[in-house]
Design a protein around this motif. Sequence first.
Motif, PDB file in Angstrom:
ATOM      1  N   ILE A  77       3.397 -13.034  14.004  1.00 48.54           N
ATOM      2  CA  ILE A  77       4.024 -11.779  13.228  1.00 48.54           C
ATOM      3  C   ILE A  77       5.484 -12.257  13.584  1.00 48.54           C
ATOM      4  CG2 ILE A  77       4.783  -9.525  13.644  1.00 48.54           C
ATOM      5  CD1 ILE A  77       1.605  -8.991  15.182  1.00 48.54           C
ATOM      6  N   ILE A  78       6.087 -12.168  12.397  1.00 48.56           N
ATOM      7  CA  ILE A  78       7.695 -12.501  12.340  1.00 48.56           C
ATOM      8  C   ILE A  78       8.315 -11.089  11.934  1.00 48.56           C
ATOM      9  CG2 ILE A  78       7.028 -14.754  11.354  1.00 48.56           C
ATOM     10  CD1 ILE A  78       7.920 -13.787   8.579  1.00 48.56           C
ATOM     11  N   GLY A  79       7.952 -10.073  11.754  1.00 49.61           N
ATOM     12  CA  GLY A  79       8.716  -8.726  11.405  1.00 49.61           C
ATOM     13  C   GLY A  79       7.709  -7.622  11.207  1.00 49.61           C
ATOM     14  N   THR A  80       8.535  -6.439  10.707  1.00 52.77           N
ATOM     15  CA  THR A  80       7.709  -5.473  10.343  1.00 52.77           C
ATOM     16  C   THR A  80       8.461  -4.711   8.841  1.00 52.77           C
ATOM     17  OG1 THR A  80       8.865  -3.617  11.594  1.00 52.77           O
ATOM     18  CG2 THR A  80       6.970  -4.970  12.553  1.00 52.77           C
ATOM     19  N   CYS A  81       7.597  -3.802   8.313  1.00 52.63           N
ATOM     20  CA  CYS A  81       8.221  -3.224   7.180  1.00 52.63           C
ATOM     21  C   CYS A  81       7.519  -1.740   7.285  1.00 52.63           C
ATOM     22  CB  CYS A  81       8.074  -4.127   5.998  1.00 52.63           C
ATOM     23  SG  CYS A  81       8.919  -3.238   4.483  1.00 52.63           S
ATOM     24  N   ALA A  82       8.190  -0.813   7.068  1.00 55.14           N
ATOM     25  CA  ALA A  82       7.624   0.372   6.931  1.00 55.14           C
ATOM     26  C   ALA A  82       8.363   1.543   5.642  1.00 55.14           C
ATOM     27  CB  ALA A  82       8.129   1.270   8.308  1.00 55.14           C
ATOM     28  N   LEU A  83       7.314   2.297   5.450  1.00 55.92           N
ATOM     29  CA  LEU A  83       7.355   3.494   4.601  1.00 55.92           C
ATOM     30  C   LEU A  83       7.623   4.380   5.469  1.00 55.92           C
ATOM     31  CD1 LEU A  83       5.506   2.734   1.404  1.00 55.92           C
ATOM     32  CD2 LEU A  83       8.006   2.326   1.743  1.00 55.92           C
ATOM     33  N   VAL A 115       6.160  -6.165  -2.663  1.00 60.83           N
ATOM     34  CA  VAL A 115       4.828  -5.566  -2.402  1.00 60.83           C
ATOM     35  C   VAL A 115       4.708  -4.018  -2.122  1.00 60.83           C
ATOM     36  CG1 VAL A 115       2.810  -6.069  -1.222  1.00 60.83           C
ATOM     37  CG2 VAL A 115       3.882  -7.975  -2.443  1.00 60.83           C
ATOM     38  N   ILE A 116       5.681  -3.891  -1.153  1.00 60.15           N
ATOM     39  CA  ILE A 116       5.829  -2.629  -0.559  1.00 60.15           C
ATOM     40  C   ILE A 116       6.440  -1.679  -1.619  1.00 60.15           C
ATOM     41  CG2 ILE A 116       6.980  -1.194   1.362  1.00 60.15           C
ATOM     42  CD1 ILE A 116       5.070  -3.205   2.529  1.00 60.15           C
ATOM     43  N   ILE A 117       7.288  -1.896  -2.478  1.00 65.81           N
ATOM     44  CA  ILE A 117       7.721  -1.093  -3.173  1.00 65.81           C
ATOM     45  C   ILE A 117       6.690  -0.629  -4.408  1.00 65.81           C
ATOM     46  CG2 ILE A 117       9.214  -0.783  -5.318  1.00 65.81           C
ATOM     47  CD1 ILE A 117      11.371  -2.483  -3.366  1.00 65.81           C
ATOM     48  N   ASN A 118       5.843  -1.663  -4.480  1.00 62.21           N
ATOM     49  CA  ASN A 118       4.856  -1.554  -5.640  1.00 62.21           C
ATOM     50  C   ASN A 118       3.918  -0.458  -4.983  1.00 62.21           C
ATOM     51  OD1 ASN A 118       3.137  -2.271  -8.159  1.00 62.21           O
ATOM     52  ND2 ASN A 118       2.127  -3.280  -6.476  1.00 62.21           N
ATOM     53  N   PHE A 119       3.366  -0.597  -3.843  1.00 63.00           N
ATOM     54  CA  PHE A 119       2.592   0.339  -3.187  1.00 63.00           C
ATOM     55  C   PHE A 119       2.837   1.567  -3.107  1.00 63.00           C
ATOM     56  CE2 PHE A 119       0.895   2.440   0.609  1.00 63.00           C
ATOM     57  CZ  PHE A 119      -0.347   1.928   0.515  1.00 63.00           C
ATOM     58  N   ALA A 120       4.432   1.999  -2.981  1.00 66.87           N
ATOM     59  CA  ALA A 120       4.884   3.444  -2.736  1.00 66.87           C
ATOM     60  C   ALA A 120       4.870   3.811  -4.313  1.00 66.87           C
ATOM     61  CB  ALA A 120       6.361   3.176  -2.288  1.00 66.87           C
ATOM     62  N   TYR A 121       5.212   3.116  -5.291  1.00 63.87           N
ATOM     63  CA  TYR A 121       5.303   3.899  -6.588  1.00 63.87           C
ATOM     64  C   TYR A 121       3.782   3.770  -7.226  1.00 63.87           C
ATOM     65  CZ  TYR A 121      10.335   3.447  -6.411  1.00 63.87           C
ATOM     66  OH  TYR A 121      11.735   3.568  -6.416  1.00 63.87           O
ATOM     67  N   ILE A 129      12.701   5.596  -3.568  1.00 65.93           N
ATOM     68  CA  ILE A 129      12.456   4.874  -2.185  1.00 65.93           C
ATOM     69  C   ILE A 129      14.070   4.975  -1.769  1.00 65.93           C
ATOM     70  CG2 ILE A 129      11.964   2.878  -0.668  1.00 65.93           C
ATOM     71  CD1 ILE A 129       9.913   2.378  -2.887  1.00 65.93           C
ATOM     72  N   TYR A 130      14.278   5.122  -0.519  1.00 66.32           N
ATOM     73  CA  TYR A 130      15.771   4.846  -0.163  1.00 66.32           C
ATOM     74  C   TYR A 130      15.989   4.161   1.066  1.00 66.32           C
ATOM     75  CZ  TYR A 130      14.951   8.897   3.224  1.00 66.32           C
ATOM     76  OH  TYR A 130      14.215   9.624   4.067  1.00 66.32           O
ATOM     77  N   ALA A 131      17.072   3.356   1.335  1.00 63.68           N
ATOM     78  CA  ALA A 131      17.240   2.575   2.501  1.00 63.68           C
ATOM     79  C   ALA A 131      18.371   3.131   3.154  1.00 63.68           C
ATOM     80  CB  ALA A 131      17.439   1.305   2.275  1.00 63.68           C
ATOM     81  N   ILE A 132      18.768   3.133   4.407  1.00 65.65           N
ATOM     82  CA  ILE A 132      19.965   3.520   5.249  1.00 65.65           C
ATOM     83  C   ILE A 132      20.282   2.433   6.200  1.00 65.65           C
ATOM     84  CG2 ILE A 132      20.814   4.940   6.939  1.00 65.65           C
ATOM     85  CD1 ILE A 132      18.960   7.345   6.071  1.00 65.65           C
ATOM     86  N   ILE A 133      21.377   1.612   5.876  1.00 65.27           N
ATOM     87  CA  ILE A 133      21.735   0.528   6.301  1.00 65.27           C
ATOM     88  C   ILE A 133      23.345   0.487   6.720  1.00 65.27           C
ATOM     89  CG2 ILE A 133      21.861  -1.950   5.736  1.00 65.27           C
ATOM     90  CD1 ILE A 133      20.049  -1.553   3.334  1.00 65.27           C
ATOM     91  N   CYS A 134      23.258   0.054   7.906  1.00 65.70           N
ATOM     92  CA  CYS A 134      24.611  -0.026   8.787  1.00 65.70           C
ATOM     93  C   CYS A 134      25.580  -0.983   7.865  1.00 65.70           C
ATOM     94  CB  CYS A 134      24.157  -0.784  10.001  1.00 65.70           C
ATOM     95  SG  CYS A 134      25.917  -0.918  11.138  1.00 65.70           S
ATOM     96  N   LYS A 174      14.709   4.386  -7.868  1.00 66.07           N
ATOM     97  CA  LYS A 174      13.935   5.139  -8.418  1.00 66.07           C
ATOM     98  C   LYS A 174      12.957   4.354  -9.271  1.00 66.07           C
ATOM     99  CE  LYS A 174      17.587   8.966  -8.665  1.00 66.07           C
ATOM    100  NZ  LYS A 174      16.954   9.827  -7.752  1.00 66.07           N
ATOM    101  N   LYS A 175      11.701   5.038  -9.388  1.00 70.07           N
ATOM    102  CA  LYS A 175      10.554   4.408 -10.011  1.00 70.07           C
ATOM    103  C   LYS A 175      10.965   4.657 -11.499  1.00 70.07           C
ATOM    104  CE  LYS A 175       5.613   5.291 -10.855  1.00 70.07           C
ATOM    105  NZ  LYS A 175       4.515   6.059 -10.424  1.00 70.07           N
ATOM    106  N   LYS A 176      10.613   3.610 -12.221  1.00 69.81           N
ATOM    107  CA  LYS A 176      10.864   3.362 -13.664  1.00 69.81           C
ATOM    108  C   LYS A 176       9.718   4.026 -14.668  1.00 69.81           C
ATOM    109  CE  LYS A 176      13.339  -0.946 -13.470  1.00 69.81           C
ATOM    110  NZ  LYS A 176      13.311  -1.840 -12.290  1.00 69.81           N
ATOM    111  N   GLY A 177      10.155   4.569 -15.681  1.00 66.34           N
ATOM    112  CA  GLY A 177       9.313   5.479 -16.404  1.00 66.34           C
ATOM    113  C   GLY A 177       9.092   6.887 -16.364  1.00 66.34           C
TER     114      GLY A 177
END
Length: 177
Positions: A77-83, A115-121, A129-134, A174-177
């Motif tokens: 395990i090298i990391g995680t990613c979440a929706l 892959v995660i973005i594709n799954f979400a859409y 999808i939004y990201a809050i980044i320092c 934002k999802k295209k289309g």
Amino acid sequence: MKFPVLYTKDLILDNIKFEDVWQLYELWSNDNVMKYMGIKPDTTIKNTEKRIFDIHEAYNNGTKIHWSIHIKKTNKIIGTCALQYINNNIKNTEIAYELLPDYQKKGYMTQTLPVIINFAYNILQLEEIYAIICEKANDSIKQIKKHNFKYNTTLENYITINNKKYNAHIYKNKKKG
């Protein structure tokens, strides 16, 4: 719903499991991994176990899908990613991610995010999808921009690091289309 295991060329994105507690502790106790997230690093295995429990609870409630990122060849395990904060009423979610320092800038997140973005859409049928980044997390900002996230707004004094307040930027895709 059966947990959605996803694959990239070099990675397996799998359910976060209690049996992986020590590998997840290595990630979530690392000051360099957690420093721009505004979350205190885990200091005990019990902290990590509680975090895993909370992740499973949020998944069962339908508000979060949190993947562990494994190297295919080694299963490390090298990391995680979440929706997270999945909102089916307004069709959006926040994306969040982290990688161990030794695996940053090696293309792993560049494989993971599409892959995660594709799954979400396409599977969850979300529209944004939004990201809050320092503001200090320059590598994360560069990464999210590679995936067509556009600056939206700034949240002033949003993240506290070592008792100092920092702004966070919101980026949206934002999802295209």
